[in-house]
Design a protein around this motif. Structure first.
Motif, PDB file in Angstrom:
ATOM      1  N   ASP A 294       0.779  -1.285  -0.012  1.00  0.00           N
ATOM      2  CA  ASP A 294      -0.088  -0.091  -0.034  1.00  0.00           C
ATOM      3  C   ASP A 294       0.799   1.233  -0.245  1.00  0.00           C
ATOM      4  O   ASP A 294       1.982   1.143   0.583  1.00  0.00           O
ATOM      5  N   THR A 295       0.400   2.272  -0.609  1.00  0.00           N
ATOM      6  CA  THR A 295       1.116   3.501  -0.572  1.00  0.00           C
ATOM      7  C   THR A 295       1.275   4.613   0.490  1.00  0.00           C
ATOM      8  O   THR A 295       1.669   5.497   0.928  1.00  0.00           O
ATOM      9  N   ASN A 296       0.353   4.077   1.612  1.00  0.00           N
ATOM     10  CA  ASN A 296       0.187   4.740   2.425  1.00  0.00           C
ATOM     11  C   ASN A 296       1.579   4.929   3.540  1.00  0.00           C
ATOM     12  O   ASN A 296       2.148   3.904   3.558  1.00  0.00           O
ATOM     13  N   GLY A 297       1.810   6.331   3.774  1.00  0.00           N
ATOM     14  CA  GLY A 297       3.050   6.659   4.366  1.00  0.00           C
ATOM     15  C   GLY A 297       4.152   6.851   3.115  1.00  0.00           C
ATOM     16  O   GLY A 297       5.392   7.400   3.728  1.00  0.00           O
ATOM     17  N   ALA A 298       3.932   6.757   1.989  1.00  0.00           N
ATOM     18  CA  ALA A 298       5.203   6.966   0.868  1.00  0.00           C
ATOM     19  C   ALA A 298       5.504   8.357   1.052  1.00  0.00           C
ATOM     20  O   ALA A 298       6.584   8.661   0.988  1.00  0.00           O
ATOM     21  N   GLY A 299       4.904   9.467   1.365  1.00  0.00           N
ATOM     22  CA  GLY A 299       5.099  10.856   1.312  1.00  0.00           C
ATOM     23  C   GLY A 299       5.843  11.081   2.447  1.00  0.00           C
ATOM     24  O   GLY A 299       6.869  11.658   2.551  1.00  0.00           O
ATOM     25  N   ASP A 300       5.463  10.499   3.569  1.00  0.00           N
ATOM     26  CA  ASP A 300       5.981  10.639   5.133  1.00  0.00           C
ATOM     27  C   ASP A 300       7.320  10.101   4.797  1.00  0.00           C
ATOM     28  O   ASP A 300       8.502  10.495   5.525  1.00  0.00           O
ATOM     29  N   ALA A 301       7.619   8.732   4.464  1.00  0.00           N
ATOM     30  CA  ALA A 301       8.790   7.904   4.339  1.00  0.00           C
ATOM     31  C   ALA A 301       9.731   8.776   3.435  1.00  0.00           C
ATOM     32  O   ALA A 301      11.063   8.813   3.797  1.00  0.00           O
ATOM     33  N   PHE A 302       9.424   9.316   2.107  1.00  0.00           N
ATOM     34  CA  PHE A 302      10.150  10.174   1.245  1.00  0.00           C
ATOM     35  C   PHE A 302      10.806  11.197   2.268  1.00  0.00           C
ATOM     36  O   PHE A 302      12.038  11.405   2.340  1.00  0.00           O
ATOM     37  N   VAL A 303       9.985  11.936   3.218  1.00  0.00           N
ATOM     38  CA  VAL A 303      10.565  12.984   3.956  1.00  0.00           C
ATOM     39  C   VAL A 303      11.651  12.407   4.983  1.00  0.00           C
ATOM     40  O   VAL A 303      12.946  12.989   5.241  1.00  0.00           O
ATOM     41  N   GLY A 304      11.283  11.145   5.672  1.00  0.00           N
ATOM     42  CA  GLY A 304      12.219  10.647   6.517  1.00  0.00           C
ATOM     43  C   GLY A 304      13.575  10.436   5.920  1.00  0.00           C
ATOM     44  O   GLY A 304      14.559  10.431   6.439  1.00  0.00           O
ATOM     45  N   GLY A 305      13.477   9.617   4.758  1.00  0.00           N
ATOM     46  CA  GLY A 305      14.846   9.239   3.852  1.00  0.00           C
ATOM     47  C   GLY A 305      15.396  10.531   3.845  1.00  0.00           C
ATOM     48  O   GLY A 305      16.561  10.667   3.783  1.00  0.00           O
ATOM     49  N   PHE A 306      14.828  11.855   3.212  1.00  0.00           N
ATOM     50  CA  PHE A 306      15.457  13.034   3.040  1.00  0.00           C
ATOM     51  C   PHE A 306      16.281  13.578   4.317  1.00  0.00           C
ATOM     52  O   PHE A 306      17.152  13.896   4.264  1.00  0.00           O
ATOM     53  N   LEU A 307      15.386  13.354   5.476  1.00  0.00           N
ATOM     54  CA  LEU A 307      16.133  13.862   6.612  1.00  0.00           C
ATOM     55  C   LEU A 307      17.257  13.089   7.028  1.00  0.00           C
ATOM     56  O   LEU A 307      18.193  13.717   7.567  1.00  0.00           O
ATOM     57  N   SER A 308      17.260  11.859   6.921  1.00  0.00           N
ATOM     58  CA  SER A 308      18.290  10.960   7.342  1.00  0.00           C
ATOM     59  C   SER A 308      19.606  11.514   6.862  1.00  0.00           C
ATOM     60  O   SER A 308      20.589  11.345   7.538  1.00  0.00           O
ATOM     61  N   GLN A 309      19.688  12.080   5.593  1.00  0.00           N
ATOM     62  CA  GLN A 309      20.671  12.462   4.825  1.00  0.00           C
ATOM     63  C   GLN A 309      20.993  14.108   5.268  1.00  0.00           C
ATOM     64  O   GLN A 309      22.154  14.380   5.311  1.00  0.00           O
ATOM     65  N   PHE A 310      19.765  14.842   5.149  1.00  0.00           N
ATOM     66  CA  PHE A 310      20.130  16.166   5.460  1.00  0.00           C
ATOM     67  C   PHE A 310      20.781  16.347   6.721  1.00  0.00           C
ATOM     68  O   PHE A 310      21.570  17.482   6.764  1.00  0.00           O
ATOM     69  N   VAL A 311      20.473  15.931   7.759  1.00  0.00           N
ATOM     70  CA  VAL A 311      21.183  15.892   9.022  1.00  0.00           C
ATOM     71  C   VAL A 311      22.366  15.633   9.138  1.00  0.00           C
ATOM     72  O   VAL A 311      23.321  15.799   9.988  1.00  0.00           O
ATOM     73  N   GLN A 312      23.078  14.679   7.996  1.00  0.00           N
ATOM     74  CA  GLN A 312      24.194  14.608   7.648  1.00  0.00           C
ATOM     75  C   GLN A 312      25.028  15.606   7.047  1.00  0.00           C
ATOM     76  O   GLN A 312      26.048  15.390   6.637  1.00  0.00           O
ATOM     77  N   GLY A 313      24.578  16.396   6.459  1.00  0.00           N
ATOM     78  CA  GLY A 313      24.930  17.595   5.751  1.00  0.00           C
ATOM     79  C   GLY A 313      25.114  17.150   4.221  1.00  0.00           C
ATOM     80  O   GLY A 313      25.802  17.715   3.517  1.00  0.00           O
ATOM     81  N   LYS A 314      24.546  16.046   3.746  1.00  0.00           N
ATOM     82  CA  LYS A 314      24.753  15.465   2.537  1.00  0.00           C
ATOM     83  C   LYS A 314      23.847  16.549   1.438  1.00  0.00           C
ATOM     84  O   LYS A 314      23.086  17.346   1.902  1.00  0.00           O
ATOM     85  N   SER A 315      24.519  16.399   0.301  1.00  0.00           N
ATOM     86  CA  SER A 315      23.808  17.156  -0.885  1.00  0.00           C
ATOM     87  C   SER A 315      22.351  17.184  -1.118  1.00  0.00           C
ATOM     88  O   SER A 315      21.722  15.891  -0.791  1.00  0.00           O
ATOM     89  N   LEU A 316      21.480  18.023  -1.606  1.00  0.00           N
ATOM     90  CA  LEU A 316      20.232  17.914  -1.840  1.00  0.00           C
ATOM     91  C   LEU A 316      19.875  16.637  -2.611  1.00  0.00           C
ATOM     92  O   LEU A 316      18.977  15.775  -2.748  1.00  0.00           O
TER      93      LEU A 316
END
Ligand code: AP5
Ligand code: NA
Length: 346
Positions: A294-316
């Protein structure tokens, strides 16, 4: 997973901690409650029987939910290092709160719930019809979050200590003063403040508090429907997603040295990264229908994955690719849940 050497508490999020009550239902179930197959709404009195009905008659599954909490759990899963993310929200004093706490702890998320003894923990009905899902949130205790929770010395220290802040648009229906407080803290310390458009109804009915927060927002997330609802709410004469994104990044911003970024997802179509002078596309690996649970949570997971790298100072670029990785994984699992170890390769 290897340690990423990000410090504890570097990321703080606020939102509605909800327990998802998820079930497959026939279309006439939605009809009876006058819901559409891709809705995300807040429960009114007439929706209240839904939750009991799902449990009694539709073999409902209970899953940890709440948009921000979902994103932070996913970020923790990918980081593989506990307590990087801190979450604030309000729950009741009941078994549902206990379940949420256990799921959060299992993910390594550091939750600091405000507890409202007079209200049950919030729930979200997830009504699955084929590949569609319709959400009906009964915020209950989550709706009673108050700013004094953030002002308690231990919690204030956690907010002050963070370097990144993430709040959903959903939280605008609950406590705008807390959002403004976090936004101002982020601004005073020159730290990134990230928000999400969350659902079309936010732009339809909560545009004023959303626009009050917008000058502080460094990165805004949204999907197509949410971007269109925002554009309509602004009276912008366009339904071109790129144009809408450019207008969003062009809205007034308090810290002009860090121009706003908009990241718009479009299901299995490319993610758009919109900056002041550019629009970039990031392809999504399309999943076959039989791979999708099910696609439930897809948008939230996208943000989660993004944040996991962003807090490490990785590139966009890395952040967005990890967002797509995380969303693709969650789609292959029920609700916003994961299985096994993360396999993201930068
Ligand atoms: P829900 O809205 O279902 O989750 P979501 O995370 O927003 O996921 P969507 O399926 O709606 O995705 P999207 O449309 O945002 O993104 P897109 O399709 O562009 O919300 C679930 C949670 O919300 C529940 O847990 C609930 O508790 C909570 N909630 C509800 N009301 C609330 C409230 N009032 N307050 C707080 N919480 C509340 O896709 C995003 C990405 O997914 C894409 O970029 C791509 O990477 C990937 N993707 C999507 N489709 C495909 C595909 N077919 N193949 C491969 N990848 C795909
Ligand atoms: Na899922």
């Amino acid at each position: 997973t290897s340690s990423n050497n990000v410090r504890e508490g570097i990321l703080v999020g606020c939102g509605n901690p909800l327990l998802d009550i998820s079930a497959n239902v026939p279309m006439n179930f939605l009809d009876r409650y006058q819901m559409k197959e891709d809705d995300a709404i807040l429960a009114e009195d007439r929706h209240m029987p839904i939750y009991r009905e799902l449990v009694d008659g539709y073999q409902a599954e209970f899953l940890a939910g709440g948009s921000v909490q979902n994103s932070l759990r996913i970020a923790q899963w990918i980081l593989g290092q506990p307590r990087v993310a801190v979450f604030f929200g309000c729950v009741g004093e009941d078994d549902y709160a206990q379940r949420l706490k256990e799921k959060a702890a299992a993910a390594g998320l550091d939750v600091h719930y405000q507890v409202n003894r007079g209200q049950p923990t919030g729930t979200c009905a997830v009504l699955i019809t084929g590949t569609h899902r319709s959400l009906c949130a009964n915020l209950a205790a989550a709706n009673h979050f108050t700013i004094d929770h953030l002002e308690q010395p231990a919690n204030k220290a956690l907010v002050d200590n963070a370097k990144y802040y993430y709040i959903s648009g959903f939280f605008l229906t609950v406590n705008p003063p807390s959002i403004m407080h976090v936004a101002e803290t982020a601004h005073a310390k020159q730290r990134p403040f990230l928000m999400n458009l969350s659902a079309p109804f936010i732009s339809q009915f909560f545009m004023a508090p959303l626009m009050a927060a917008m000058p502080y927002v460094d990165i805004i997330f949204g999907n197509e429907a949410e971007a269109h609802a925002f554009a309509t709410g602004q009276g912008w004469p366009t339904d071109d997603l790129r144009e809408i994104g450019k207008r969003i990044v062009g809205l007034e911003k308090l810290n002009p040295s860090r121009p706003r970024i908009a990241i718009l997802t479009q299901g299995c179509d490319p993610v758009l990264l919109i900056q002041k002078d550019s629009v970039e596309e990031f392809p999504v690996t399309r999943l076959a229908v039989h791979e999708i649970v099910d696609t439930n949570g897809a948008g939230d997971a996208f943000v989660g994955g993004f944040l996991s790298q962003f807090v490490q100072g990785k590139s966009l670029d890395v952040c967005i690719r990890c967002g797509n990785y995380a969303a693709g994984h969650i789609i292959q699992n029920p609700g916003c849940t994961y299985s096994g170890s993360p396999q993201f390769v930068e």
